[in-house]
Design a protein around this motif. Structure first.
Motif, PDB file in Angstrom:
ATOM      1  N   TRP A 126       0.885  -1.173   0.000  1.00 35.84           N
ATOM      2  CA  TRP A 126       0.000   0.000   0.000  1.00 35.84           C
ATOM      3  C   TRP A 126       0.918   1.216   0.000  1.00 35.84           C
ATOM      4  O   TRP A 126       1.536   1.495   1.036  1.00 35.84           O
ATOM      5  N   ASP A 144      -4.548  -8.084   0.203  1.00 37.06           N
ATOM      6  CA  ASP A 144      -4.115  -7.867   1.579  1.00 37.06           C
ATOM      7  C   ASP A 144      -2.807  -7.099   1.521  1.00 37.06           C
ATOM      8  O   ASP A 144      -2.019  -7.243   0.568  1.00 37.06           O
ATOM      9  N   GLN A 145      -2.582  -6.285   2.540  1.00 35.47           N
ATOM     10  CA  GLN A 145      -1.405  -5.427   2.537  1.00 35.47           C
ATOM     11  C   GLN A 145      -0.146  -6.205   2.883  1.00 35.47           C
ATOM     12  O   GLN A 145      -0.041  -6.805   3.962  1.00 35.47           O
ATOM     13  N   HIS A 369      -3.738   2.500  -4.217  1.00 37.85           N
ATOM     14  CA  HIS A 369      -4.032   1.763  -2.988  1.00 37.85           C
ATOM     15  C   HIS A 369      -5.195   0.802  -3.224  1.00 37.85           C
ATOM     16  O   HIS A 369      -6.302   1.232  -3.570  1.00 37.85           O
ATOM     17  N   ASP A 371      -6.985  -0.645  -1.181  1.00 39.73           N
ATOM     18  CA  ASP A 371      -8.078  -0.459  -0.222  1.00 39.73           C
ATOM     19  C   ASP A 371      -8.718   0.920  -0.328  1.00 39.73           C
ATOM     20  O   ASP A 371      -9.584   1.266   0.468  1.00 39.73           O
ATOM     21  N   SER A 373      -7.327   3.806   0.210  1.00 39.87           N
ATOM     22  CA  SER A 373      -6.761   4.812   1.112  1.00 39.87           C
ATOM     23  C   SER A 373      -5.776   5.697   0.330  1.00 39.87           C
ATOM     24  O   SER A 373      -5.729   5.659  -0.890  1.00 39.87           O
TER      25      SER A 373
END
Length: 407
Positions: A126, A144-145, A369, A371, A373
């Protein structure tokens, strides 16, 4: 009327337009200073070398092969040259471990198709390369990060993947002067990633698009080289898949990239190539091979000299014009600098104001990103602007940030 959305595959809903590709249209506007496109400077292309290469192909008997169908693995002399270059990096291999793709972007698409079933998890940083997310999205993964600072355990990754309905399949990252951050993963981080991959029993996709563009600092062995050292030098015992490209060094328009990996992976990728487009352009592969053999090191030296000066100019301008509270990376190579604004800023909103009021363009960070963010970040590239333009553009951008902070 036919409702196309009802008959499109579900994966099509995850196909989104690239913010970067849209912003590249601004390059045609002479009033805009663009730091958006992370593309090579066309003034540095080895155009005369390619002119000679194509002329040599057409003036000899090789023209028939150049215009004919070819093998899916790729033009063998080019794969042999690449195998030699890999050896210099500590990756001993043969042409059988090298696969030619139509740009490394096609390689990422193939790898997403090869590994991901719907609900499987891809580990990414990320932020990460937007093109990788676009390539993987079509295969309906979860993300997933990926962190290498010791805060995550293998079991935590497994648990998140199980909750998403699948398992972890690979970790993807760019380790040298990454797009978009410009950051480099140190040797310890690369070793930690290999440990994690062994524990999870997953593949590692090493995006090495910028590996040749180091301007200062000590070179770090590729992840594949480090893994080969662990495996007794046997590439066919490794799980790391090395993705490279000629787009940043010779010419992006020819669309020639490559994957270096163990033979089992290569065989699967060849089957995909046969089904997708049979093979990459033969004549372009032949031209790349000739230009690379005749002067790859000289070309890399030329572009490094130019880009390093532009990198220095941008870092100096950021220090001169950006207000306190703004942070940025200090890359040792590549084409990008990553800027982090104070909390509360929105990069997309700032971009709209930058284009309208200051005639400056960049890429908002949220798209990088998985997600959603990173709203208070953005990417700037120094590859296509001279030092004077960089100073002027960052001066305008810094003034805008000051205005917004004071508002």
């Amino acid at each position: 009327m036919l409702n196309w959305e009802d008959i499109f595959a579900t994966r099509s809903s995850r196909m989104k337009a690239s913010e970067i590709r849209e912003l590249l249209k601004l390059l045609d506007r002479p009033d805009i200073i663009s730091f958006a496109g992370g593309i090579p400077d066309p003034a540095l292309f080895p155009d005369q070398e390619f002119k000679k290469a194509y002329a040599d192909i057409f003036s000899g008997s090789a023209v028939n092969a150049a215009l004919q169908y070819s093998v899916s693995e790729g033009y063998k002399p080019l794969r042999e040259w690449l195998a030699g270059e890999m050896g210099k990096l500590g990756i001993g291999c043969t042409a059988d471990n090298v696969f030619i793709v139509s740009g490394s972007q096609q390689g990422l698409d193939y790898l997403g198709k090869l590994f991901l079933s719907p609900g499987d998890t891809a580990l990414v940083t990320w932020p990460t390369y937007l093109g990788a997310l676009q390539a993987f999205n079509a295969y309906e993964p979860a993300y997933d990060q990926l962190t290498l600072n010791g805060n995550r355990t293998p079991d935590s990754y497994r648990k998140v993947a199980q909750e998403a309905g699948g398992r972890v399949k690979f970790a993807y990252l760019s380790v040298d002067f990454a797009n978009p951050t410009g950051e480099t993963v140190d040797r310890a981080g690369r070793e930690k990633l290999l440990d994690l991959a062994e524990e999870l029993d997953v593949a590692v996709i090493e995006d090495a698009a910028y590996q040749s563009l180091r301007y200062d600092g000590e070179a770090i062995p590729p992840i594949l080289a480090l893994e080969m050292a662990r495996k007794g030098g046997n590439i066919n015992a490794t799980r790391t898949i090395y993705c490279g490209s000629f787009s940043k060094t010779l010419a992006p328009g020819l669309r020639v990239g490559y994957i270096v990996a163990n033979a089992d992976i290569i065989r699967k990728l060849v089957l995909m190539k046969q089904a997708a487009d049979l093979h990459s352009s033969t004549i372009n592969q032949m031209a790349i091979a000739l230009v690379a053999e005749r002067g790859f090191e000289a070309q890399v030296k030329k572009i490094k000299a130019a880009y390093s000066k532009r990198r220095d100019a941008m870092l100096e301008a950021l220090g001169k014009y950006m207000p306190e509270g703004v942070r940025w990376t200090r890359p040792e190579g590549g084409m990008f600098i990553w800027v982090t604004l104070p909390d509360g800023f929105d990069g997309a909103d700032l971009l709209a104001k930058a284009i309208e009021r200051k005639k400056v363009a960049f890429v908002p960070g949220k798209a990088f990103h998985a997600d959603g963010s990173g709203a208070n970040t953005f990417r700037i590239s120094f590859s296509c602007a001279d030092e004077k333009t960089i100073d002027e553009g960052i001066s305008r951008l810094g003034a805008l940030v000051r205005e917004e902070m004071a508002a």
